[in-house]
Design a protein around this motif. Structure first.
Motif, PDB file in Angstrom:
ATOM      1  N   UNK A 193     -19.218  -8.056  -2.947  1.00 43.60           N
ATOM      2  CA  UNK A 193     -18.344  -6.904  -3.221  1.00 43.60           C
ATOM      3  C   UNK A 193     -17.002  -7.035  -2.501  1.00 43.60           C
ATOM      4  N   UNK A 194     -15.922  -6.729  -3.217  1.00 38.58           N
ATOM      5  CA  UNK A 194     -14.575  -6.803  -2.652  1.00 38.58           C
ATOM      6  C   UNK A 194     -13.902  -5.441  -2.790  1.00 38.58           C
ATOM      7  N   UNK A 195     -13.390  -4.927  -1.662  1.00 37.22           N
ATOM      8  CA  UNK A 195     -12.575  -3.713  -1.687  1.00 37.22           C
ATOM      9  C   UNK A 195     -11.147  -4.114  -1.339  1.00 37.22           C
ATOM     10  N   UNK A 196     -10.216  -3.851  -2.253  1.00 33.29           N
ATOM     11  CA  UNK A 196      -8.811  -4.151  -1.990  1.00 33.29           C
ATOM     12  C   UNK A 196      -8.180  -3.033  -1.163  1.00 33.29           C
ATOM     13  N   UNK A 197      -7.395  -3.433  -0.158  1.00 31.65           N
ATOM     14  CA  UNK A 197      -6.610  -2.504   0.647  1.00 31.65           C
ATOM     15  C   UNK A 197      -5.139  -2.805   0.388  1.00 31.65           C
ATOM     16  N   UNK A 198      -4.392  -1.817  -0.092  1.00 32.32           N
ATOM     17  CA  UNK A 198      -3.010  -2.132  -0.445  1.00 32.32           C
ATOM     18  C   UNK A 198      -2.124  -0.905  -0.524  1.00 32.32           C
ATOM     19  N   UNK A 199      -0.827  -1.143  -0.339  1.00 31.22           N
ATOM     20  CA  UNK A 199       0.170  -0.088  -0.507  1.00 31.22           C
ATOM     21  C   UNK A 199       0.616  -0.003  -1.957  1.00 31.22           C
ATOM     22  N   UNK A 200       0.186  -0.952  -2.800  1.00 32.46           N
ATOM     23  CA  UNK A 200       0.581  -0.976  -4.205  1.00 32.46           C
ATOM     24  C   UNK A 200      -0.305  -0.012  -4.989  1.00 32.46           C
ATOM     25  N   UNK A 201       0.297   0.976  -5.634  1.00 30.37           N
ATOM     26  CA  UNK A 201      -0.492   2.003  -6.312  1.00 30.37           C
ATOM     27  C   UNK A 201      -0.193   2.125  -7.803  1.00 30.37           C
ATOM     28  N   UNK A 202       0.631   1.227  -8.350  1.00 28.59           N
ATOM     29  CA  UNK A 202       0.901   1.285  -9.786  1.00 28.59           C
ATOM     30  C   UNK A 202      -0.373   0.971 -10.567  1.00 28.59           C
ATOM     31  N   UNK A 203      -0.511   1.588 -11.751  1.00 25.57           N
ATOM     32  CA  UNK A 203      -1.723   1.390 -12.542  1.00 25.57           C
ATOM     33  C   UNK A 203      -1.963  -0.084 -12.862  1.00 25.57           C
ATOM     34  N   UNK A 204      -0.885  -0.823 -13.171  1.00 22.73           N
ATOM     35  CA  UNK A 204      -1.037  -2.241 -13.498  1.00 22.73           C
ATOM     36  C   UNK A 204      -1.602  -3.029 -12.319  1.00 22.73           C
ATOM     37  N   UNK A 205      -1.178  -2.655 -11.104  1.00 24.59           N
ATOM     38  CA  UNK A 205      -1.696  -3.332  -9.915  1.00 24.59           C
ATOM     39  C   UNK A 205      -3.178  -3.024  -9.728  1.00 24.59           C
ATOM     40  N   UNK A 206      -3.544  -1.764  -9.954  1.00 25.68           N
ATOM     41  CA  UNK A 206      -4.944  -1.372  -9.829  1.00 25.68           C
ATOM     42  C   UNK A 206      -5.796  -2.120 -10.853  1.00 25.68           C
ATOM     43  N   UNK A 207      -5.316  -2.210 -12.085  1.00 25.59           N
ATOM     44  CA  UNK A 207      -6.046  -2.933 -13.128  1.00 25.59           C
ATOM     45  C   UNK A 207      -6.165  -4.412 -12.784  1.00 25.59           C
ATOM     46  N   UNK A 208      -5.084  -4.987 -12.224  1.00 27.52           N
ATOM     47  CA  UNK A 208      -5.136  -6.389 -11.801  1.00 27.52           C
ATOM     48  C   UNK A 208      -6.248  -6.586 -10.783  1.00 27.52           C
ATOM     49  N   UNK A 209      -6.327  -5.644  -9.837  1.00 29.40           N
ATOM     50  CA  UNK A 209      -7.386  -5.727  -8.828  1.00 29.40           C
ATOM     51  C   UNK A 209      -8.769  -5.765  -9.428  1.00 29.40           C
ATOM     52  N   UNK A 210      -9.018  -4.909 -10.398  1.00 29.79           N
ATOM     53  CA  UNK A 210     -10.336  -4.900 -11.040  1.00 29.79           C
ATOM     54  C   UNK A 210     -10.534  -6.127 -11.924  1.00 29.79           C
ATOM     55  N   UNK A 211      -9.469  -6.569 -12.566  1.00 25.39           N
ATOM     56  CA  UNK A 211      -9.578  -7.712 -13.472  1.00 25.39           C
ATOM     57  C   UNK A 211      -9.892  -9.022 -12.752  1.00 25.39           C
ATOM     58  N   UNK A 212      -9.478  -9.134 -11.489  1.00 21.39           N
ATOM     59  CA  UNK A 212      -9.790 -10.356 -10.739  1.00 21.39           C
ATOM     60  C   UNK A 212     -11.115 -10.236  -9.996  1.00 21.39           C
ATOM     61  N   UNK A 213     -11.840  -9.142 -10.252  1.00 22.41           N
ATOM     62  CA  UNK A 213     -13.194  -9.044  -9.703  1.00 22.41           C
ATOM     63  C   UNK A 213     -13.364  -8.074  -8.563  1.00 22.41           C
ATOM     64  N   UNK A 214     -12.364  -7.203  -8.313  1.00 20.64           N
ATOM     65  CA  UNK A 214     -12.503  -6.221  -7.253  1.00 20.64           C
ATOM     66  C   UNK A 214     -13.514  -5.136  -7.619  1.00 20.64           C
ATOM     67  N   UNK A 215     -14.195  -4.605  -6.608  1.00 22.00           N
ATOM     68  CA  UNK A 215     -15.169  -3.539  -6.831  1.00 22.00           C
ATOM     69  C   UNK A 215     -14.598  -2.165  -6.507  1.00 22.00           C
ATOM     70  N   UNK A 216     -13.550  -2.133  -5.706  1.00 20.35           N
ATOM     71  CA  UNK A 216     -12.918  -0.872  -5.357  1.00 20.35           C
ATOM     72  C   UNK A 216     -11.487  -1.167  -4.922  1.00 20.35           C
ATOM     73  N   UNK A 217     -10.678  -0.121  -4.867  1.00 22.57           N
ATOM     74  CA  UNK A 217      -9.239  -0.282  -4.631  1.00 22.57           C
ATOM     75  C   UNK A 217      -8.774   0.932  -3.837  1.00 22.57           C
ATOM     76  N   UNK A 218      -8.425   0.741  -2.570  1.00 22.44           N
ATOM     77  CA  UNK A 218      -8.035   1.843  -1.702  1.00 22.44           C
ATOM     78  C   UNK A 218      -6.579   1.688  -1.287  1.00 22.44           C
ATOM     79  N   UNK A 219      -5.797   2.722  -1.522  1.00 26.23           N
ATOM     80  CA  UNK A 219      -4.358   2.676  -1.233  1.00 26.23           C
ATOM     81  C   UNK A 219      -4.068   3.061   0.206  1.00 26.23           C
ATOM     82  N   UNK A 220      -3.128   2.324   0.805  1.00 23.90           N
ATOM     83  CA  UNK A 220      -2.646   2.675   2.144  1.00 23.90           C
ATOM     84  C   UNK A 220      -1.578   3.757   2.023  1.00 23.90           C
ATOM     85  N   UNK A 221      -1.482   4.688   2.978  1.00 23.97           N
ATOM     86  CA  UNK A 221      -2.387   4.834   4.131  1.00 23.97           C
ATOM     87  C   UNK A 221      -3.703   5.481   3.712  1.00 23.97           C
ATOM     88  N   UNK A 222      -4.753   5.159   4.436  1.00 23.01           N
ATOM     89  CA  UNK A 222      -6.068   5.703   4.119  1.00 23.01           C
ATOM     90  C   UNK A 222      -6.712   6.196   5.412  1.00 23.01           C
TER      91      UNK A 222
END
Length: 228
Positions: free
Chosen positions: A78-107
């Motif tokens: 399982x991979x959880x991405x941590x990032x300041x990037x919150x655009x929908x395309x970035x989130x979709x990229x995260x899932x498309x490369x195999x991410x299981x979750x995506x959490x935006x900074x700050x968290x």
């Protein structure tokens, strides 16, 4: 005594790594750190139960690291991405490369801990089910988490595998996008119907002649059924 779950934190912000390390160790996790994508890929990744992965790092990006983990190393950690990037395309990229979750900074640390526990709990559920689901030469071995077609192993991401398993366990029955999201992404994470469509499209490409058995119907969702 239950063995501690091992988590790898990959982030070039050393202060953040130390904060996460302290708090997660306080929760009973065994923590290791990597301050770049290159360092992370040198680790024995198969030994970890989960990876917290920053997206924007000097050198290899988190997306590229995830791509290597999934496609080259063939690992389903399982991979959880941590990032300041919150655009929908970035989130979709995260899932498309195999991410299981995506959490935006700050968290918040509480949010991180909750997401980690949700994913690890899902991964350790014990469900009584048949060890094989078969449709002609397409077979799912639920114990090995393995898909084969005519004896050849088909490499799927975790989400692709879980979608195919869900559809084949409910063969002939349409499952709405909302139900697929609820079953596959069954914790609090930003996902849309588009995530389902993207994963279905990739799944169809990988299962060749059986792609036509995954049927989509507007307003109803998807089902796995015979071509007739």
């Amino acid at each position: 005594m239950e063995q501690k779950k091992k988590i790898l934190i990959v982030d070039d912000e050393k202060d953040l790594c130390e904060i996460l390390e302290f708090n997660l160790e306080s929760e009973g996790f065994d923590i290791d750190l990597a301050h770049s994508g290159e360092d992370a890929l040198k680790k024995p990744l198969e030994d970890f139960d989960l990876i917290l992965l920053d997206v924007m790092m000097g050198g290899i990006s988190g997306f590229k690291v995830a791509n290597v983990i999934r496609k080259e190393k063939k690992l389903e950690i399982p991979i959880i991405f941590l990032t300041a990037k919150t655009e929908e395309n970035d989130i979709l990229t995260g899932f498309n490369v195999g991410g299981d979750d995506y959490i935006s900074k700050p968290f918040s640390i509480k949010e991180i801990i909750a997401r980690i526990k949700a994913i690890l709990k899902r991964g350790t559920k014990t469900v009584k089910e048949e060890s094989q689901i078969v449709f002609k030469e397409l077979k799912i071995n639920t114990r090995k988490k393995e898909i084969t077609i005519s004896g050849q192993i088909i490499n799927l991401t975790r989400k692709e595998y879980e979608i195919l398993l869900l559809l084949m366990k409910n063969m002939g029955q349409y499952i709405s996008r909302d139900e697929i999201l609820k079953n596959i992404w069954n914790y609090d994470v930003i996902v849309t119907d588009r995530n389902v469509d993207v994963n279905i499209a990739r799944l169809r490409k990988k299962i060749g002649e059986y792609s036509e058995n995954i049927k989509g119907k507007s307003g109803y969702g998807y089902c796995f059924a015979s071509k007739e």
